[in-house]
Write a protein that holds these residues in place. Structure first.
Motif, PDB file in Angstrom:
ATOM      1  N   GLU A  18      50.104  -7.394  32.618  1.00  0.00           N
ATOM      2  CA  GLU A  18      49.601  -5.923  32.329  1.00  0.00           C
ATOM      3  C   GLU A  18      48.370  -5.901  33.143  1.00  0.00           C
ATOM      4  N   ALA A  19      47.598  -7.000  33.129  1.00  0.00           N
ATOM      5  CA  ALA A  19      46.417  -7.166  33.893  1.00  0.00           C
ATOM      6  C   ALA A  19      46.349  -6.685  35.397  1.00  0.00           C
ATOM      7  N   TRP A  20      47.619  -7.553  35.879  1.00  0.00           N
ATOM      8  CA  TRP A  20      47.924  -7.549  37.276  1.00  0.00           C
ATOM      9  C   TRP A  20      48.613  -6.172  37.775  1.00  0.00           C
ATOM     10  N   GLN A  21      49.219  -5.351  36.618  1.00  0.00           N
ATOM     11  CA  GLN A  21      49.943  -4.259  37.271  1.00  0.00           C
ATOM     12  C   GLN A  21      48.624  -3.140  37.237  1.00  0.00           C
ATOM     13  N   LEU A  22      47.937  -3.370  36.120  1.00  0.00           N
ATOM     14  CA  LEU A  22      46.641  -2.288  36.091  1.00  0.00           C
ATOM     15  C   LEU A  22      45.602  -2.253  37.163  1.00  0.00           C
ATOM     16  N   LEU A  23      45.414  -3.627  37.572  1.00  0.00           N
ATOM     17  CA  LEU A  23      44.733  -3.356  38.871  1.00  0.00           C
ATOM     18  C   LEU A  23      45.299  -3.232  40.191  1.00  0.00           C
ATOM     19  N   GLN A  24      46.794  -3.379  40.200  1.00  0.00           N
ATOM     20  CA  GLN A  24      47.320  -2.902  41.249  1.00  0.00           C
ATOM     21  C   GLN A  24      47.309  -1.450  41.219  1.00  0.00           C
ATOM     22  N   ARG A  25      47.607  -0.861  40.337  1.00  0.00           N
ATOM     23  CA  ARG A  25      47.394   0.731  40.051  1.00  0.00           C
ATOM     24  C   ARG A  25      46.184   1.370  40.421  1.00  0.00           C
ATOM     25  N   ALA A  26      45.012   0.429  40.219  1.00  0.00           N
ATOM     26  CA  ALA A  26      43.891   1.129  40.642  1.00  0.00           C
ATOM     27  C   ALA A  26      43.569   0.887  42.191  1.00  0.00           C
ATOM     28  N   ARG A  27      44.087  -0.370  42.772  1.00  0.00           N
ATOM     29  CA  ARG A  27      44.109  -0.176  44.287  1.00  0.00           C
ATOM     30  C   ARG A  27      44.658   0.692  44.798  1.00  0.00           C
ATOM     31  N   ALA A  28      46.042   1.165  44.190  1.00  0.00           N
ATOM     32  CA  ALA A  28      47.016   2.329  44.842  1.00  0.00           C
ATOM     33  C   ALA A  28      46.274   3.475  44.939  1.00  0.00           C
ATOM     34  N   ARG A  29      45.387   3.541  43.871  1.00  0.00           N
ATOM     35  CA  ARG A  29      44.631   4.890  43.627  1.00  0.00           C
ATOM     36  C   ARG A  29      43.311   5.139  44.539  1.00  0.00           C
ATOM     37  N   GLY A  30      43.337   4.003  45.137  1.00  0.00           N
ATOM     38  CA  GLY A  30      41.987   3.841  46.189  1.00  0.00           C
ATOM     39  C   GLY A  30      40.650   3.579  45.288  1.00  0.00           C
ATOM     40  N   VAL A  31      40.745   2.896  43.896  1.00  0.00           N
ATOM     41  CA  VAL A  31      39.602   2.750  43.476  1.00  0.00           C
ATOM     42  C   VAL A  31      39.137   1.335  44.040  1.00  0.00           C
ATOM     43  N   GLU A  32      37.873   1.382  44.573  1.00  0.00           N
ATOM     44  CA  GLU A  32      37.201   0.159  45.136  1.00  0.00           C
ATOM     45  C   GLU A  32      36.845  -0.874  44.014  1.00  0.00           C
ATOM     46  N   LEU A  33      37.278  -1.901  44.089  1.00  0.00           N
ATOM     47  CA  LEU A  33      37.166  -3.014  43.047  1.00  0.00           C
ATOM     48  C   LEU A  33      36.048  -4.078  43.647  1.00  0.00           C
ATOM     49  N   ILE A  34      35.345  -4.714  42.942  1.00  0.00           N
ATOM     50  CA  ILE A  34      34.195  -5.560  43.278  1.00  0.00           C
ATOM     51  C   ILE A  34      34.942  -6.923  43.451  1.00  0.00           C
ATOM     52  N   THR A  35      34.444  -7.775  43.944  1.00  0.00           N
ATOM     53  CA  THR A  35      35.053  -9.458  44.214  1.00  0.00           C
ATOM     54  C   THR A  35      35.246  -9.759  42.628  1.00  0.00           C
ATOM     55  N   LEU A  36      34.499  -9.717  41.453  1.00  0.00           N
ATOM     56  CA  LEU A  36      34.599 -10.123  40.135  1.00  0.00           C
ATOM     57  C   LEU A  36      36.151  -9.512  39.695  1.00  0.00           C
ATOM     58  N   GLU A  37      36.343  -8.291  39.642  1.00  0.00           N
ATOM     59  CA  GLU A  37      37.408  -7.707  39.497  1.00  0.00           C
ATOM     60  C   GLU A  37      38.707  -8.064  40.198  1.00  0.00           C
ATOM     61  N   MET A  38      38.425  -8.294  41.544  1.00  0.00           N
ATOM     62  CA  MET A  38      39.585  -8.966  42.338  1.00  0.00           C
ATOM     63  C   MET A  38      39.951 -10.379  41.899  1.00  0.00           C
ATOM     64  N   ASN A  39      39.020 -11.114  41.417  1.00  0.00           N
ATOM     65  CA  ASN A  39      39.318 -12.561  41.056  1.00  0.00           C
ATOM     66  C   ASN A  39      39.983 -12.540  39.703  1.00  0.00           C
ATOM     67  N   VAL A  40      39.742 -11.573  38.656  1.00  0.00           N
ATOM     68  CA  VAL A  40      40.512 -11.140  37.614  1.00  0.00           C
ATOM     69  C   VAL A  40      42.038 -10.969  37.995  1.00  0.00           C
ATOM     70  N   LEU A  41      42.072 -10.255  38.865  1.00  0.00           N
ATOM     71  CA  LEU A  41      43.428  -9.726  39.555  1.00  0.00           C
ATOM     72  C   LEU A  41      44.073 -11.132  40.071  1.00  0.00           C
ATOM     73  N   LEU A  42      43.245 -11.642  40.975  1.00  0.00           N
ATOM     74  CA  LEU A  42      44.343 -12.975  41.429  1.00  0.00           C
ATOM     75  C   LEU A  42      44.502 -14.105  40.435  1.00  0.00           C
ATOM     76  N   GLY A  43      43.584 -14.007  39.472  1.00  0.00           N
ATOM     77  CA  GLY A  43      44.032 -15.243  38.256  1.00  0.00           C
ATOM     78  C   GLY A  43      45.115 -14.631  37.522  1.00  0.00           C
ATOM     79  N   ALA A  44      45.252 -13.616  37.327  1.00  0.00           N
ATOM     80  CA  ALA A  44      46.136 -12.747  36.074  1.00  0.00           C
ATOM     81  C   ALA A  44      47.535 -12.848  37.007  1.00  0.00           C
ATOM     82  N   GLY A  45      47.568 -12.495  38.210  1.00  0.00           N
ATOM     83  CA  GLY A  45      48.643 -12.687  39.266  1.00  0.00           C
ATOM     84  C   GLY A  45      49.413 -13.928  39.444  1.00  0.00           C
ATOM     85  N   ALA A  46      48.141 -14.790  39.620  1.00  0.00           N
ATOM     86  CA  ALA A  46      48.707 -16.208  39.744  1.00  0.00           C
ATOM     87  C   ALA A  46      49.435 -16.912  38.588  1.00  0.00           C
TER      88      ALA A  46
END
Length: 136
Positions: A18-46
């Protein structure tokens, strides 16, 4: 920051997909994420079956002109899952990339890289990494 907080809450509840999908949706909507948020996305996806897409995302972050540059935490989110998956070549590639990005690996990263070399029968490379770790 709202997406990052929601994603972290999902991760804490064990809902990494769910975290992976949520942050993917944010990126698809053009939301600019900071490095910390991207790290959460990387870890969740992995950790939810999206290891290779997470690695691809890190490579995207590394590209020149990317708005979000990786930090040590970005690599940390992927090195352990790569080791667990037995993807030692990719682990070593990211370990090298981290240093090319002028980021200093921490001791557990060195240990993972040395173990990956051992698993691949690359004793000389393991020894060189050990020497680098000891000289820092």
């Amino acid at each position: 920051a709202v997406y990052g907080v929601a994603a972290q809450a999902n991760v804490r509840l064990g809902r990494r997909l769910e975290a992976w999908q949520l942050l993917q949706r944010a990126r698809a909507r053009g939301v600019e994420l900071i490095t910390l948020e991207m790290n959460v996305l990387l870890g969740a996806g992995a950790r939810c079956g999206q290891l290779l897409p997470a690695v691809a995302l890190l490579h995207e972050m590394r590209r020149s002109g990317s708005r979000v540059a990786p930090d040590v935490g970005s690599y940390d989110a992927l090195l352990f899952p790569l080791a667990s998956a037995g993807r030692f070549g990719e682990l070593l590639s990211l370990f090298d990339a981290m240093q090319k990005d002028s980021l200093a690996p921490i001791e557990p990263h060195y240990r993972l890289a040395i173990s990956a070399c051992a698993a691949r029968g690359e004793g000389a490379r393991a020894a060189a990494i050990l020497l680098r770790m000891q000289s820092r």
